[in-house]
Design a protein around this motif. Structure first.
Motif, PDB file in Angstrom:
ATOM      1  N   ALA A  62     106.244  69.190 -32.021  1.00 34.37           N
ATOM      2  CA  ALA A  62     106.260  69.137 -33.380  1.00 34.37           C
ATOM      3  C   ALA A  62     105.078  69.301 -34.276  1.00 34.37           C
ATOM      4  N   TYR A  63     104.035  70.191 -33.742  1.00 31.01           N
ATOM      5  CA  TYR A  63     102.482  70.316 -34.506  1.00 31.01           C
ATOM      6  C   TYR A  63     101.952  68.923 -34.096  1.00 31.01           C
ATOM      7  N   GLY A  64     102.541  68.049 -33.488  1.00 26.95           N
ATOM      8  CA  GLY A  64     101.597  66.924 -32.973  1.00 26.95           C
ATOM      9  C   GLY A  64     102.448  65.559 -33.144  1.00 26.95           C
ATOM     10  N   PRO A  65     103.451  65.419 -34.145  1.00 23.90           N
ATOM     11  CA  PRO A  65     104.064  64.037 -34.214  1.00 23.90           C
ATOM     12  C   PRO A  65     104.663  63.528 -32.853  1.00 23.90           C
ATOM     13  N   ASN A  66     105.156  64.344 -32.148  1.00 19.38           N
ATOM     14  CA  ASN A  66     105.819  63.902 -30.819  1.00 19.38           C
ATOM     15  C   ASN A  66     104.697  63.438 -29.678  1.00 19.38           C
ATOM     16  N   LEU A  67     104.497  62.261 -29.579  1.00 19.10           N
ATOM     17  CA  LEU A  67     103.397  61.667 -28.437  1.00 19.10           C
ATOM     18  C   LEU A  67     104.060  60.963 -27.464  1.00 19.10           C
ATOM     19  N   PHE A  68     105.211  60.534 -27.689  1.00 20.78           N
ATOM     20  CA  PHE A  68     105.727  59.921 -26.540  1.00 20.78           C
ATOM     21  C   PHE A  68     107.101  60.154 -26.056  1.00 20.78           C
ATOM     22  N   GLY A  69     107.607  61.431 -26.601  1.00 24.52           N
ATOM     23  CA  GLY A  69     108.740  61.869 -26.433  1.00 24.52           C
ATOM     24  C   GLY A  69     109.747  61.873 -27.594  1.00 24.52           C
ATOM     25  N   TYR A  70     110.563  62.921 -27.858  1.00 24.73           N
ATOM     26  CA  TYR A  70     111.382  63.064 -28.968  1.00 24.73           C
ATOM     27  C   TYR A  70     112.535  61.901 -28.579  1.00 24.73           C
ATOM     28  N   ALA A  71     113.378  61.323 -29.453  1.00 25.60           N
ATOM     29  CA  ALA A  71     114.283  60.474 -29.602  1.00 25.60           C
ATOM     30  C   ALA A  71     113.765  59.130 -28.412  1.00 25.60           C
ATOM     31  N   HIS A  72     112.539  58.726 -28.670  1.00 23.47           N
ATOM     32  CA  HIS A  72     112.118  57.618 -27.519  1.00 23.47           C
ATOM     33  C   HIS A  72     112.976  56.505 -27.935  1.00 23.47           C
ATOM     34  N   PRO A  73     113.509  55.931 -26.776  1.00 22.39           N
ATOM     35  CA  PRO A  73     114.500  54.725 -26.964  1.00 22.39           C
ATOM     36  C   PRO A  73     113.874  53.849 -27.501  1.00 22.39           C
ATOM     37  N   GLU A  74     112.700  53.212 -27.173  1.00 24.68           N
ATOM     38  CA  GLU A  74     112.145  51.998 -27.838  1.00 24.68           C
ATOM     39  C   GLU A  74     111.709  52.017 -29.363  1.00 24.68           C
ATOM     40  N   ILE A  75     111.059  53.098 -29.545  1.00 25.23           N
ATOM     41  CA  ILE A  75     110.436  53.493 -30.669  1.00 25.23           C
ATOM     42  C   ILE A  75     111.640  53.748 -31.892  1.00 25.23           C
ATOM     43  N   ASP A  76     112.614  54.347 -31.180  1.00 29.77           N
ATOM     44  CA  ASP A  76     113.696  54.720 -32.211  1.00 29.77           C
ATOM     45  C   ASP A  76     114.562  53.201 -32.435  1.00 29.77           C
ATOM     46  N   ALA A  77     114.524  52.686 -31.408  1.00 31.12           N
ATOM     47  CA  ALA A  77     115.538  51.544 -31.646  1.00 31.12           C
ATOM     48  C   ALA A  77     114.873  50.421 -32.528  1.00 31.12           C
ATOM     49  N   ALA A  78     113.397  50.459 -32.615  1.00 36.18           N
ATOM     50  CA  ALA A  78     112.704  49.559 -33.651  1.00 36.18           C
ATOM     51  C   ALA A  78     112.964  50.202 -34.837  1.00 36.18           C
ATOM     52  N   PHE A  79     113.020  51.621 -35.118  1.00 38.54           N
ATOM     53  CA  PHE A  79     113.240  52.232 -36.280  1.00 38.54           C
ATOM     54  C   PHE A  79     114.824  51.861 -36.739  1.00 38.54           C
ATOM     55  N   VAL A  80     115.510  51.913 -36.013  1.00 35.63           N
ATOM     56  CA  VAL A  80     116.978  51.668 -36.419  1.00 35.63           C
ATOM     57  C   VAL A  80     117.441  50.398 -36.879  1.00 35.63           C
ATOM     58  N   ARG A  81     116.801  49.404 -35.791  1.00 36.28           N
ATOM     59  CA  ARG A  81     116.987  47.763 -36.297  1.00 36.28           C
ATOM     60  C   ARG A  81     116.567  47.715 -37.777  1.00 36.28           C
ATOM     61  N   GLN A  82     115.148  48.218 -37.902  1.00 32.03           N
ATOM     62  CA  GLN A  82     114.662  48.044 -39.576  1.00 32.03           C
ATOM     63  C   GLN A  82     115.633  48.597 -40.503  1.00 32.03           C
ATOM     64  N   LEU A  83     116.325  49.757 -40.253  1.00 30.74           N
ATOM     65  CA  LEU A  83     116.906  50.430 -41.116  1.00 30.74           C
ATOM     66  C   LEU A  83     118.320  49.443 -41.565  1.00 30.74           C
ATOM     67  N   GLY A  84     118.568  48.796 -40.465  1.00 31.03           N
ATOM     68  CA  GLY A  84     119.968  48.030 -40.811  1.00 31.03           C
ATOM     69  C   GLY A  84     119.536  46.996 -41.594  1.00 31.03           C
ATOM     70  N   GLN A  85     117.985  46.217 -41.613  1.00 23.96           N
ATOM     71  CA  GLN A  85     117.607  45.396 -42.606  1.00 23.96           C
ATOM     72  C   GLN A  85     117.152  45.655 -43.962  1.00 23.96           C
ATOM     73  N   GLY A  86     116.821  47.094 -44.189  1.00 27.54           N
ATOM     74  CA  GLY A  86     116.056  47.511 -45.387  1.00 27.54           C
ATOM     75  C   GLY A  86     115.402  48.387 -45.013  1.00 27.54           C
ATOM     76  N   ASP A  87     115.117  49.519 -45.817  1.00 27.11           N
ATOM     77  CA  ASP A  87     113.931  50.681 -45.527  1.00 27.11           C
ATOM     78  C   ASP A  87     113.282  50.872 -46.452  1.00 27.11           C
ATOM     79  N   THR A  88     113.629  51.699 -47.571  1.00 27.51           N
ATOM     80  CA  THR A  88     112.875  51.773 -48.891  1.00 27.51           C
ATOM     81  C   THR A  88     113.359  50.927 -49.849  1.00 27.51           C
ATOM     82  N   MET A  89     112.565  49.805 -50.073  1.00 27.58           N
ATOM     83  CA  MET A  89     113.170  48.758 -51.127  1.00 27.58           C
ATOM     84  C   MET A  89     112.083  48.920 -52.186  1.00 27.58           C
ATOM     85  N   THR A  90     112.032  47.799 -53.041  1.00 24.75           N
ATOM     86  CA  THR A  90     111.310  47.679 -54.252  1.00 24.75           C
ATOM     87  C   THR A  90     109.929  47.322 -53.877  1.00 24.75           C
ATOM     88  N   GLY A  91     109.599  46.629 -52.934  1.00 23.86           N
ATOM     89  CA  GLY A  91     108.291  46.562 -52.197  1.00 23.86           C
ATOM     90  C   GLY A  91     108.161  46.659 -50.711  1.00 23.86           C
TER      91      GLY A  91
END
Ligand code: PMP
Length: 425
Positions: A62-91
């Motif tokens: 991806a011109y650099g962004p992929n360092l640990f592999g696409y669809a990395h299980p642990e990284i993406d799990a952390a992303f999805v977990r937080q998405l469920g809690q709130g992502d773009t918010m007032t702060g």
């Protein structure tokens, strides 16, 4: 052009109607061989699938962004977990503070962090910070170096006016005399010296940083009060777990990072030392999405993997394996192939190939053998690659060199690149 009746062809035709030029930026139509797919459907580990379902070993990451592999299980799990809690918010969430603490703990010169989204945000912010700190205007940067796509630094001049480019002085990377001349020209108006961690310009051979050049840049900044900025957006964390110039013992005042920071989730950052803290707190910088929490959760997981795994040693060994194997195969086929830059971010250019006709042909032949390589930009290794992937790429290269040998006398020049290659040389 992609195969007739292919999904890629269909998407290109539809894109031509609703996207100016059919595509923009580094994937613009015509900058890659015609048979390169423009649209993708999937990425997993070290591989990507084009819109027609063809699978490639992706040497671009991806011109650099992929360092640990696409669809990395642990990284993406952390992303999805937080998405469920709130992502773009007032702060922001507390993750922002944790992430700043993590980076300050990892990068020697850094005492603070300001997060943003794209590398260009971080480089532009570094320029603004240096001007706020010094109350001066001029910036020195190396000819041909890429620092983003804002008007002050974009490589194509269309739509850019003189005042966007004002107050910039250019030097030659690794050339102390030209750096000193640029500093002299800036007089008492020097705000910053920008530097890439190594010379990673497109179309020309890459070069490791000369320690004497880096040290002189530091000295000149100290002598004049200007700030030294290292642009780590592309190379960050692929050469070191610290700032890349820590390997040669030079610490900048500011550094800009992006790309692999959250393994493909959009996040960039400017890091700085205490010297620039006051200036950094005085500038107004923000963006609607700059506090997104899910990307910060992904970044914390990415940084944990950077600290706790041997990814760096592994990708370095893989890069060297490809470099050695490719050198052998190029020589056996009778081609002069220059492999420059660090092995984890290699660039391949053929001897006697001013218009890149050999490079384009070789890349196409690699693509048809399942390897997505690049004919004029550096490539990237990721930790999801294996020795078997590299050996597969070497088999592909052997076939590609043979195919190139058969075609080399009849190749057409790559005219569409002429304006770019002329500017780079
Ligand atoms: N600096 C460098 C060295 C880069 O390689 C890039 C992107 N290729 C940028 C800045 C700009 O980053 P972005 O495309 O995320 O704005």
């Amino acid at each position: 052009m992609s195969r007739p009746n292919s999904r890629d062809r269909e998407l290109r035709e539809r894109a031509a109607a609703v996207i100016p030029g059919g595509m923009y930026g580094h994937q613009s139509v015509g900058l890659l061989p015609d048979d390169y797919p423009q649209f993708f459907s999937r990425g997993e580990g070290a591989h990507i699938w084009d819109a027609d379902g063809n699978r490639y070993l992706d040497l671009m990451c991806a011109y650099g962004p992929n360092l640990f592999g696409y669809a990395h299980p642990e990284i993406d799990a952390a992303f999805v977990r937080q998405l469920g809690q709130g992502d773009t918010m007032t702060g922001p969430t507390g993750l922002m503070v944790e992430l700043a603490e993590a980076l300050v703990g990892m990068v020697s010169h850094a005492d603070w962090a300001i997060f943003c989204k794209n590398g260009t945000d971080a480089t532009t912010m570094a320029l603004t910070t240096a001007r706020a700190h010094t109350r001066r205007r001029k910036v020195i940067r190396a000819k041909g170096a890429y620092h983003g796509a804002a008007p002050w630094c974009v490589t194509r001049p269309t739509g850019v006016i003189d005042s966007d480019r004002a107050n910039q002085i250019f030097c030659d990377y690794n050339d102390v005399a030209s750096l000193e001349a640029a500093v002299a020209e800036a007089g008492d108006d020097l705000a910053a010296i920008f530097a890439a961690p190594f010379k990673h310009d497109a179309f020309v051979d890459q070069a490791e940083p000369d320690a004497a050049y880096a040290r002189r840049a530091r000295e000149l900044c100290d002598a004049t009060g200007a700030l030294l900025v290292v642009d780590e957006v592309r190379a960050g964390f692929r050469l070191s777990r610290d700032c890349s110039w820590s390997r040669i013992g030079v610490e900048p005042d500011l550094s800009s990072w992006g790309k692999c920071l959250a393994n493909g989730h959009p996040l960039s950052v400017m890091l700085g030392s205490d010297k620039a803290r006051k200036a950094a707190s005085s500038i107004f910088v923000t963006g609607s999405f700059w506090f997104q929490a899910a990307t910060m959760a992904a970044a914390l997981e990415t940084l944990r993997l950077i600290r706790e795994t041997d990814y760096l040693e592994r990708i370095t060994a893989l890069g060297e394996r490809l470099r050695a194997g490719l050198a052998e195969r190029a020589a056996a086929a009778g081609f002069g192939l220059r492999q420059t830059g660090p092995a984890v971010m290699p660039l391949f250019l053929f001897d006697d190939d001013p218009d890149l006709r050999k490079g384009f042909c070789f890349a196409s032949e690699m693509l048809s053998r399942g390897v997505y390589a690049h004919p004029w930009h550096n490539m990237f290794f990721c930790a999801a690659m294996t020795e078997a992937d590299v050996d597969g790429a070497l088999d592909a290269a052997e076939g590609a060199f043979s195919a190139l040998k058969r075609q080399v006398r009849d190749l057409e020049p790559v005219e569409k690149l002429a304006f770019l290659t002329a500017g780079a040389r």
